[in-house]
Design an enzyme around this catalytic site. Sequence first.
Site: not given
Length: 364
Positions: A131, A186, A218, A241, A265, A299
């Site tokens: 976000t 991230h 892989r 999440h 979070d 979040g």
Amino acid sequence: MLIAAERLWTNGKLTTGRAIEIKDGRVSRFRPLGDDTPDLSVSLMMPGCTDLQVNGGGGVLFNANPTPEGIAAIAEAHHRLGTAQILPTVITDSPEVLEAAASAAIAAMGQPGVAGIHIEGPHIATARKGTHDARFIRPLDEHTLDVLRRLRGAGVPTLLTLAPELADLRLLREAADLGVVLSAGHTMANADEARLGLANGVTMFTHLYNAMPQMTSREPGVIAAAILSKAWCGLIADGIHVSAEMLNIAINARPRPDRCFIVSDAMPTVGGPDHFSLYGMDIHVKDGALVNAQGSLAGAHIDMLESMRRLIAMTGLPLERAIAMATDLPRQAMGLPPLAVAPGVPLRDLVALDKDLQMRALLK
């Protein structure tokens, strides 16, 4: 005030059958209960949680209110829910917002509940921005190093989440040398790039699994590199999440099982209204999740004690390990001294829970 605790968490372990005397708002001593009638009987007494990733609370978003007053409001909202200390978290934004957030953190050190600052972005991978607003994403630069120097010069514990594969290694090492805790998040890093980051100052991974490429047979990627490393891994344990199975893999496959901790979070809806604005977009609670207009996660809508309860339910971890993941281990990851139920500790830093790990009373 006399508190009788069936179980007491202190110095990294549970003890049983203790009476805790409180004088002038602080723990004065432990002793057997004897024939005394306690003022409060609880199933579990433990330090309040430490949360290294708190975007907001009580209706306040740190990015939108990067001031000491904003931090105080967020910390107080989480304190009411059992979190003793937080790292207010500023996510990807303009250089001016970052500077204001750093100034606020410096001014707020010493306030109840404030343990430092978490800078999540803007030095992240656009492909894994979540976000975060792509307009503000940029490489790690001297401007941010100047902000980090200012924070560390003022003695503020500082956590920086970035994509290590995009960072100039010289700047990465310089940030680490300042005492900044560097966390990979991230990110689009593959396993080799993640290990290169670890060799150059990265010691943590931010909300493992989320906002990073997933493991395949892989392409083990950053997730496998994190799990097989001795670095710290933060996990969001809201059941939204990350699935229970993946939480179990992350916790149980580590060479150091004591290197995982939980974060909330949390956004402003925790202890606040059911919606807020982020980058001009409406974010709202839907079926327990925080989503934007496109239905993407933005979040989390959870506090640390609820995270601890869900962690136990999803993984079957013993109570001792779950408590550590919400209290002692995040502090170790940041190099912070432990909170403990011990003589001299303010009552504000402690929580009293019933047999279902629900708040028994708000201690002040």
